[in-house]
Scaffold this motif. Structure first.
Motif, PDB file in Angstrom:
ATOM      1  N   LYS A 140       0.823  -1.216   0.000  1.00 44.88           N
ATOM      2  CA  LYS A 140       0.000   0.000   0.000  1.00 44.88           C
ATOM      3  C   LYS A 140       0.854   1.261   0.000  1.00 44.88           C
ATOM      4  O   LYS A 140       0.488   2.280  -0.591  1.00 44.88           O
ATOM      5  CB  LYS A 140      -0.931  -0.011   1.204  1.00 44.88           C
ATOM      6  CG  LYS A 140      -1.929   1.134   1.235  1.00 44.88           C
ATOM      7  CD  LYS A 140      -2.889   1.003   2.415  1.00 44.88           C
ATOM      8  CE  LYS A 140      -3.943   2.108   2.394  1.00 44.88           C
ATOM      9  NZ  LYS A 140      -4.889   1.969   3.544  1.00 44.88           N
ATOM     10  N   LYS A 141       2.029   1.198   0.645  1.00 45.48           N
ATOM     11  CA  LYS A 141       2.903   2.362   0.750  1.00 45.48           C
ATOM     12  C   LYS A 141       3.487   2.769  -0.601  1.00 45.48           C
ATOM     13  O   LYS A 141       3.977   3.884  -0.754  1.00 45.48           O
ATOM     14  CB  LYS A 141       4.036   2.070   1.736  1.00 45.48           C
ATOM     15  CG  LYS A 141       3.559   1.777   3.149  1.00 45.48           C
ATOM     16  CD  LYS A 141       4.721   1.382   4.056  1.00 45.48           C
ATOM     17  CE  LYS A 141       4.222   1.022   5.454  1.00 45.48           C
ATOM     18  NZ  LYS A 141       5.341   0.594   6.342  1.00 45.48           N
ATOM     19  N   PHE A 142       3.442   1.866  -1.565  1.00 42.62           N
ATOM     20  CA  PHE A 142       4.018   2.134  -2.879  1.00 42.62           C
ATOM     21  C   PHE A 142       2.937   2.358  -3.944  1.00 42.62           C
ATOM     22  O   PHE A 142       3.233   2.354  -5.132  1.00 42.62           O
ATOM     23  CB  PHE A 142       4.925   0.977  -3.298  1.00 42.62           C
ATOM     24  CG  PHE A 142       6.210   0.913  -2.524  1.00 42.62           C
ATOM     25  CD1 PHE A 142       7.382   1.428  -3.056  1.00 42.62           C
ATOM     26  CD2 PHE A 142       6.247   0.355  -1.257  1.00 42.62           C
ATOM     27  CE1 PHE A 142       8.567   1.372  -2.347  1.00 42.62           C
ATOM     28  CE2 PHE A 142       7.430   0.289  -0.535  1.00 42.62           C
ATOM     29  CZ  PHE A 142       8.600   0.810  -1.078  1.00 42.62           C
ATOM     30  N   MET A 143       1.687   2.551  -3.510  1.00 43.97           N
ATOM     31  CA  MET A 143       0.582   2.773  -4.434  1.00 43.97           C
ATOM     32  C   MET A 143      -0.114   4.081  -4.102  1.00 43.97           C
ATOM     33  O   MET A 143      -0.151   4.502  -2.938  1.00 43.97           O
ATOM     34  CB  MET A 143      -0.420   1.612  -4.352  1.00 43.97           C
ATOM     35  CG  MET A 143       0.174   0.259  -4.667  1.00 43.97           C
ATOM     36  SD  MET A 143      -1.012  -1.112  -4.528  1.00 43.97           S
ATOM     37  CE  MET A 143      -1.980  -0.857  -6.030  1.00 43.97           C
ATOM     38  N   SER A 144      -0.666   4.718  -5.134  1.00 48.29           N
ATOM     39  CA  SER A 144      -1.450   5.924  -4.891  1.00 48.29           C
ATOM     40  C   SER A 144      -2.781   5.548  -4.254  1.00 48.29           C
ATOM     41  O   SER A 144      -3.213   4.393  -4.297  1.00 48.29           O
ATOM     42  CB  SER A 144      -1.704   6.663  -6.206  1.00 48.29           C
ATOM     43  OG  SER A 144      -2.613   5.933  -7.023  1.00 48.29           O
ATOM     44  N   GLU A 145      -3.444   6.515  -3.671  1.00 46.64           N
ATOM     45  CA  GLU A 145      -4.743   6.264  -3.051  1.00 46.64           C
ATOM     46  C   GLU A 145      -5.750   5.751  -4.076  1.00 46.64           C
ATOM     47  O   GLU A 145      -6.557   4.865  -3.783  1.00 46.64           O
ATOM     48  CB  GLU A 145      -5.259   7.556  -2.408  1.00 46.64           C
ATOM     49  CG  GLU A 145      -6.567   7.396  -1.653  1.00 46.64           C
ATOM     50  CD  GLU A 145      -7.011   8.678  -0.978  1.00 46.64           C
ATOM     51  OE1 GLU A 145      -8.195   8.752  -0.557  1.00 46.64           O
ATOM     52  OE2 GLU A 145      -6.196   9.611  -0.863  1.00 46.64           O
ATOM     53  N   ASP A 146      -5.681   6.293  -5.296  1.00 46.07           N
ATOM     54  CA  ASP A 146      -6.604   5.854  -6.343  1.00 46.07           C
ATOM     55  C   ASP A 146      -6.309   4.426  -6.780  1.00 46.07           C
ATOM     56  O   ASP A 146      -7.225   3.618  -6.978  1.00 46.07           O
ATOM     57  CB  ASP A 146      -6.510   6.804  -7.542  1.00 46.07           C
ATOM     58  CG  ASP A 146      -7.624   6.584  -8.554  1.00 46.07           C
ATOM     59  OD1 ASP A 146      -8.733   6.153  -8.155  1.00 46.07           O
ATOM     60  OD2 ASP A 146      -7.397   6.847  -9.754  1.00 46.07           O
ATOM     61  N   GLU A 147      -5.017   4.077  -6.924  1.00 45.67           N
ATOM     62  CA  GLU A 147      -4.644   2.709  -7.284  1.00 45.67           C
ATOM     63  C   GLU A 147      -5.121   1.716  -6.234  1.00 45.67           C
ATOM     64  O   GLU A 147      -5.706   0.682  -6.545  1.00 45.67           O
ATOM     65  CB  GLU A 147      -3.124   2.596  -7.425  1.00 45.67           C
ATOM     66  CG  GLU A 147      -2.544   3.225  -8.664  1.00 45.67           C
ATOM     67  CD  GLU A 147      -1.039   3.083  -8.710  1.00 45.67           C
ATOM     68  OE1 GLU A 147      -0.515   2.740  -9.783  1.00 45.67           O
ATOM     69  OE2 GLU A 147      -0.375   3.306  -7.665  1.00 45.67           O
ATOM     70  N   TRP A 148      -4.866   2.035  -4.977  1.00 47.07           N
ATOM     71  CA  TRP A 148      -5.268   1.142  -3.895  1.00 47.07           C
ATOM     72  C   TRP A 148      -6.793   0.999  -3.850  1.00 47.07           C
ATOM     73  O   TRP A 148      -7.316  -0.104  -3.676  1.00 47.07           O
ATOM     74  CB  TRP A 148      -4.750   1.668  -2.554  1.00 47.07           C
ATOM     75  CG  TRP A 148      -5.046   0.766  -1.406  1.00 47.07           C
ATOM     76  CD1 TRP A 148      -6.078   0.875  -0.512  1.00 47.07           C
ATOM     77  CD2 TRP A 148      -4.322  -0.408  -1.017  1.00 47.07           C
ATOM     78  NE1 TRP A 148      -6.034  -0.147   0.405  1.00 47.07           N
ATOM     79  CE2 TRP A 148      -4.976  -0.951   0.127  1.00 47.07           C
ATOM     80  CE3 TRP A 148      -3.188  -1.049  -1.509  1.00 47.07           C
ATOM     81  CZ2 TRP A 148      -4.518  -2.100   0.770  1.00 47.07           C
ATOM     82  CZ3 TRP A 148      -2.744  -2.196  -0.860  1.00 47.07           C
ATOM     83  CH2 TRP A 148      -3.400  -2.706   0.248  1.00 47.07           C
ATOM     84  N   GLY A 149      -7.476   2.099  -4.050  1.00 46.80           N
ATOM     85  CA  GLY A 149      -8.937   2.062  -4.051  1.00 46.80           C
ATOM     86  C   GLY A 149      -9.486   1.183  -5.155  1.00 46.80           C
ATOM     87  O   GLY A 149     -10.429   0.405  -4.940  1.00 46.80           O
ATOM     88  N   PHE A 150      -8.885   1.268  -6.347  1.00 46.54           N
ATOM     89  CA  PHE A 150      -9.356   0.466  -7.477  1.00 46.54           C
ATOM     90  C   PHE A 150      -9.031  -1.014  -7.292  1.00 46.54           C
ATOM     91  O   PHE A 150      -9.917  -1.870  -7.361  1.00 46.54           O
ATOM     92  CB  PHE A 150      -8.741   0.975  -8.783  1.00 46.54           C
ATOM     93  CG  PHE A 150      -9.086   0.127  -9.981  1.00 46.54           C
ATOM     94  CD1 PHE A 150     -10.301   0.275 -10.621  1.00 46.54           C
ATOM     95  CD2 PHE A 150      -8.202  -0.844 -10.443  1.00 46.54           C
ATOM     96  CE1 PHE A 150     -10.637  -0.531 -11.715  1.00 46.54           C
ATOM     97  CE2 PHE A 150      -8.525  -1.637 -11.533  1.00 46.54           C
ATOM     98  CZ  PHE A 150      -9.746  -1.482 -12.167  1.00 46.54           C
TER      99      PHE A 150
END
Length: 438
Positions: free
Chosen positions: A367-377
């Protein structure tokens, strides 16, 4: 595989932390100077080696033997990782019959069940892994949540631990010694061409619907394909299994008989073993419904062709893989391998895998290496706010898209079975080959 030696080595961890990574690099350099000057005696000569001279040979399936990972290992850890991609059957055979030909085995858990008892790999000491604490509980006790039911088949936790440092017997509960450190997994279902199918698809039984005669395909890896076939037969109401993951000979025979009848009726266009084969079959329109992997669906969509990874009412078939160590590995190479495995769990690779549509075995670090939008999707089933990009920067999904099947909890929480090696495995493989040859 050769990577750029000019790139500076750096750590993903805080520079304030004293890690084995720093020790391996620092000790190698320091020992080389000290031993050369005679200032230190009795220091293990193995540490005098230069970490940059270390090469680890990894083999496994193409799903997770990724060139970008080898490049990042060179950049972050300083040594070379050579990768060889094989099909699943070749992976299992090589792990048993050519134990000196590899240092790291990147294999699935059903393969581990066949391979680890042969004694060609060494158990891994979990106390050497700083990121062990972040591994999903799914790989520790088999449960996504405390209330989860454990799915049938070769669930990873059932072959994930052994009793001791020299054991080849699988433990019934977690121990200090792991067979594989988990890295990648997913919940699989059927891929479909919604533009070429005129009705809703909601059951595994649809794979054998005569409406798709000559337009269907199934995966031709016995321990995986048999589970897809079982999901189909059970959904059709033809067979009620005691345990799909460990069928009796009678259940195997009935399952294969149904599949042979379907084949003789012309149901199947082809059988596939590789990622690229499944993509080409679907993209060409030769097949409109088939066993499929999530990134293969994304690859078809990236070509501008409609393709959907269809959630089904009976649930998903799951699989998982991990990396393990060859029995012969010792010294600096062994320490480097442990450092690589710990690094694998530290987040960068996990985010890379998530962006492909797989799941990281250590979600919290990814999660620390992903954007909020990426993680959400990818993880929360949320609508994409912007375009969703693949690891190499290509658009995989447009803004407004929602991941097929929803969130991580929805998808992995709906797993009905895992890929499996059964007690009657030899009989199953023989009958499966009869089906393919029929």
């Amino acid at each position: 595989m050769t990577t750029d030696n000019s790139k500076p080595t750096k750590s993903l961890l805080s520079t304030k932390e004293v890690t084995r990574r720093g020790f391996v690099k620092g000790a190698a350099a320091t020992a080389g100077v000290a031993i050369g000057s005679g200032a230190i005696t009795g220091f293990p000569t193995i540490w005098a080696q230069n970490i940059k001279d270390v090469t680890l040979r990894q083999f496994g399936t193409g799903v997770s033997n990724i060139n970008a990972v080898a490049d990042k290992v060179k950049e972050d850890l300083g040594f070379t990782l050579q990768m060889t991609a094989l099909d699943s059957d070749a992976v299992a055979q090589r792990a048993v019959t050519q134990p000196k030909s590899f240092d790291i085995a990147d294999i699935e858990y059903w393969i581990c069940k066949k391979v680890f008892p042969a004694g060609t790999m060494q158990p891994m000491d979990t106390t050497k892994l700083k990121n062990y604490q972040y591994i999903s509980k799914l790989f520790i006790d088999g449960k996504l949540t405390p209330d989860s039911e454990i799915a049938q088949g070769t669930a990873p936790h059932t072959v994930g631990f052994v009793e001791g440092a020299d054991s080849v017997e699988f433990a019934s509960a977690p121990t200090q010694w792991m067979t594989l450190v988990p890295t990648i997994y997913n919940a699989d279902t059927l891929g479909i061409r919604p533009d070429l199918i005129e009705r809703p698809i909601n059951s595994w039984a649809d794979l054998l619907d005569p409406a798709f005669k000559g337009k269907a395909s199934i995966l031709n890896i016995p321990s995986i394909g048999i589970m897809d076939a079982a999901m189909v037969c059970e959904a059709m109401g033809e067979i009620t299994y005691g345990d799909k993951g460990n069928m009796t000979q009678e259940e195997i025979d009935k399952t294969i008989a149904i599949m042979i009848d379907a084949k003789k009726a012309g149901q199947f266009r082809a059988f596939w073993k590789s990622f690229d084969e499944s993509v080409n079959l679907m993209a060409s329109g030769e097949v409109v419904i088939q066993s499929m992997w999530s990134p293969a669906v994304a690859a078809v969509r990236s070509k501008g062709i409609a393709c959907k990874y269809q959630p089904l009412k009976e649930g998903y078939r799951a699989w998982g893989g991990g990396i393990g160590l060859a029995k012969h590995l010792t010294g600096l190479e062994l320490e480097a391998a442990y450092e690589y495995i710990d690094w694998y769990l530290s987040g960068w690779v996990g985010a890379y895998l998530n962006r492909q549509g797989y799941y990281s075995a250590a979600p919290e670090t990814a999660k620390k290496f992903m954007s909020e939008d990426e993680w959400g999707f990818w993880m929360e089933g949320k609508e994409a706010q912007g375009d969703i990009l693949s690891p190499d920067g290509k658009v995989m999904e447009k803004a407004g898209a929602v991941r097929d099947g929803g969130s991580y909890e929805e998808r992995m929480g709906s797993v009905a079975c895992w890929n499996s090696v059964m007690d009657e495995n030899k009989h199953m493989v023989r009958k499966w080959n009869e089906f393919i040859a029929a």
